[in-house]
Scaffold this active site. Sequence first.
Site, mmCIF file in Angstrom:
data_model
loop_
_atom_site.group_PDB
_atom_site.id
_atom_site.type_symbol
_atom_site.label_atom_id
_atom_site.label_comp_id
_atom_site.label_asym_id
_atom_site.label_seq_id
_atom_site.Cartn_x
_atom_site.Cartn_y
_atom_site.Cartn_z
ATOM 1 N N ASP A 103 0.868 -1.158 0.000
ATOM 2 C CA ASP A 103 0.000 0.000 0.000
ATOM 3 C C ASP A 103 0.914 1.220 0.000
ATOM 4 O OD1 ASP A 103 -2.198 1.651 0.083
ATOM 5 O OD2 ASP A 103 -3.180 0.571 1.706
ATOM 6 N N TRP A 104 0.413 2.334 -0.498
ATOM 7 C CA TRP A 104 1.286 3.486 -0.744
ATOM 8 C C TRP A 104 1.922 3.978 0.558
ATOM 9 C CZ3 TRP A 104 0.250 1.210 -4.757
ATOM 10 C CH2 TRP A 104 0.440 1.708 -6.045
#
Length: 861
Positions: A249-250
């Site tokens: 995930d970012w």
Amino acid sequence: MAVSSENPGTPTPDQTRAEPGRTRAAVEAALARLDLTAKVALLGGTDMWSLDPAAARTEAGFGRLVFSDGPAGVRGEDWSPEDPSVALPSPTAIGATWDTGAARCAGRLLAQEARGKGAHVVLAPTINLHRTPYGGRHFEAYSEDPQLTGVLGAALVAGVQEGGVGATPKHYVANDAETDRYTVDVRADGRTLRELYLAPFERVVRTARPWALMAAYNSVNGVTMSEHDVLVGGVLRGEWGFDGALVSDWTGARSTVGCALGGLDLAMPGPDTVYGEHLVAAVREGKVAEETVDALARRVLLLAARVGVLGDVPPAVPAEVVPAPLDGPATVRDLAARSFVLLRNQDAVLPLAEGTATAPDAATEAPPRRRIAVSGLHASVLRFGGGGSSQVFPAQVSSPVDALGAALPDGTELTYEPGPDPRSRLGPATHADGFRLTAVLHGLDDAEIARADQRDGSVRWMGGLPGGASFSDLGRVELTGAFTPAWSGTHRLAVSGVGHFRLEAGERVLYDGELQPESEDPAAAFLNPPQRVFLLDAEAGASVPVRLVHSVSSHGAGGLFGLISFALGYGAPAVPEDELIDRAVRQAAAADSALVFVGTTDESESEGVDRDTLALPGRQDDLVARVAEVNPRTVVVVNAGAPVLMPWRHDVAAVLLCWFPGQAGGDALADVLLGAAEPGGRLPTTWPDAEEDLPVHQVVPGPDGQLPYAEGPWIGYRAWRRADGPQPAYWFGHGLGYTTWEYESLNVTERTPATSGDDPYAPVAEVVVRVRNSGSRAGREVVQLYLGPDGADRGLAAFAVVQAAAGASADARLTVPLRAVQSWDDATQTWHARPGPATFAAGRSAADIRLTAELELAVEG
């Protein structure tokens, strides 16, 4: 456009075929041409949304690989109103269709949008569970049930990848709430993980073969998911055979060695990640074997090959077999109507019939007119999607009041009163409010470097700037223009964002100061920024110059996200809330039918924050109660992505749930309210009657950072059935439609005994449920099959959608997979068959069982 229904979870030939040998050979050849530094460069993003390593491009023919958010629409690399996208119904709405054909169609539309925006991989679907309705991102996941979630998730993945675009199921695993999501440590035993939270991922991976998967921010049992070798290397890759790329995930990758050894293939975004020079050094120091880097790079190369950006390797789906284009607006309109759930319909008040018209005017002898009174802000400002990374900006959103006005027959009078505004924050200033705005970008030397006309007061650029300007050169952004109010009074202007702002209106400086983030979540700067409100006296028709200056250099241009995000908000002169309610009540009292639109707001359902109440915000409950007192034909439309409390539900004639219905939600509501379409949805999650009745409340971790899933495998309808207490307002699976159904027969046929070997979805029984449409119009039924004794252990095993004309019968054919008759044993770390005869229960919801049958299944394991 008609969405077809199909048997759930059926893989297509393209999904089940082996990877072509030449693709694997090409990947190996490309890998062999790269040195250590070039291989490592494949493992970290080049920028916000893409991977474009120079060495791999020249040495291995690696093209630019682009990702995009996509659960309810595809943004591409831009995220602003100036680059619109088709907005689909929210994932809870897709879950409410209980229809694999609808989910697959949604996937195909996402792929179509991705191709149009130059994206190769879509970050969807979200297949976490509705553990509790307090979860702020509840609207972005399908259901409380792992079977329904897994089957629909697999269908959406199939649809996306049939379009030649990679799907990325997320967030692996147990990211079921937002509070402290970067640091929370979820504690769950093996049975809870296996039977609930891992189950939809297993189904999707085994049956739909996604080309990528996203690791969650959170930890599980002490290990962050971007480094969790047990759940990644052992379960995901080892047991399930996942061969795709695992993407962080970012900003979710924390440790160079931990991520590499934990099997994280790609750290996003870039260019500064835990890999790069850090991983090269770790290999040279002997902390990570180069063979480990090879394994990570190999999977990234395979993803590139599958989407067609690795040299001359043919993509997994050639262009000539990509499905024919869909009509986006028509598709989302049909999907929305299929998702609407009719919770209550006393005396068949819906669909709105001609009913009783008002008396003729004695003075003019005019014919009687039918009057419909509409109230509630959501009728004109429909909330089409939830807040956060799933949000897109459609070119147009249909409003219910406008769509109804256009669809009603001549001679029908439609009135509208918005009632009190339930929002606690001001929305962006719009053209309709009287604003004309332009964004002007200035460099560090104060010179203008770009400008862009604004659709509204929201400035949001992620990963790129207008005119190709560079974030590193950006010094400030000015939102400048004029405000021409339609009426005189004290207007409200607002500044939303993080950093330094100066707001000028006319010759006044309304604000010059710093806004600080309200949480440690890095995404809070654009998901839930702070807001300050200021008053401005202005005369109707008199143009007022406005200017909002945002200095970005002081806090880093874009920070970790490569992002500029702020807004100029607006609120019209306030009218007392009691007066607004009184206006709505007066018009309802004079009408034949009253429609009240209620719902949640951007503050109450959004990524990055959990809910602290299920009550409707503002005075919406008061509005409904007052209208219902004066009009017995009151219909309430609920515009929410997750359960809300409805203390008035027994006092109104009908309740229709429209979720977040996407850009065509207003048109779809007109179709359903007036009977042109049937509300085809069934609840994908159980709705409580009171907050204190909820079986699972906790979303906030303890002081030690741990969030125990102490309820074990009992969430949703299983927990409600297990508890000896109040009943929910509406059970999982509930939904009425516009006709009635009789369940006539249930026949179970055992299939060849299966083992607990390689295929947990091998059929152990085939079930045929005959139903008859006993109503007066054609309809759609969702036949639900539960397995197990009457109690908490009875779970959804299969489901099917059937359609029939009035008076006609239809057969729902359901396949029961092996996994539906198994439980996980923590002691032996294996699946085993549940003892005793299996009870098959068919019905219309988890609590409305119509037919049952028992069969002793010869299942090993």
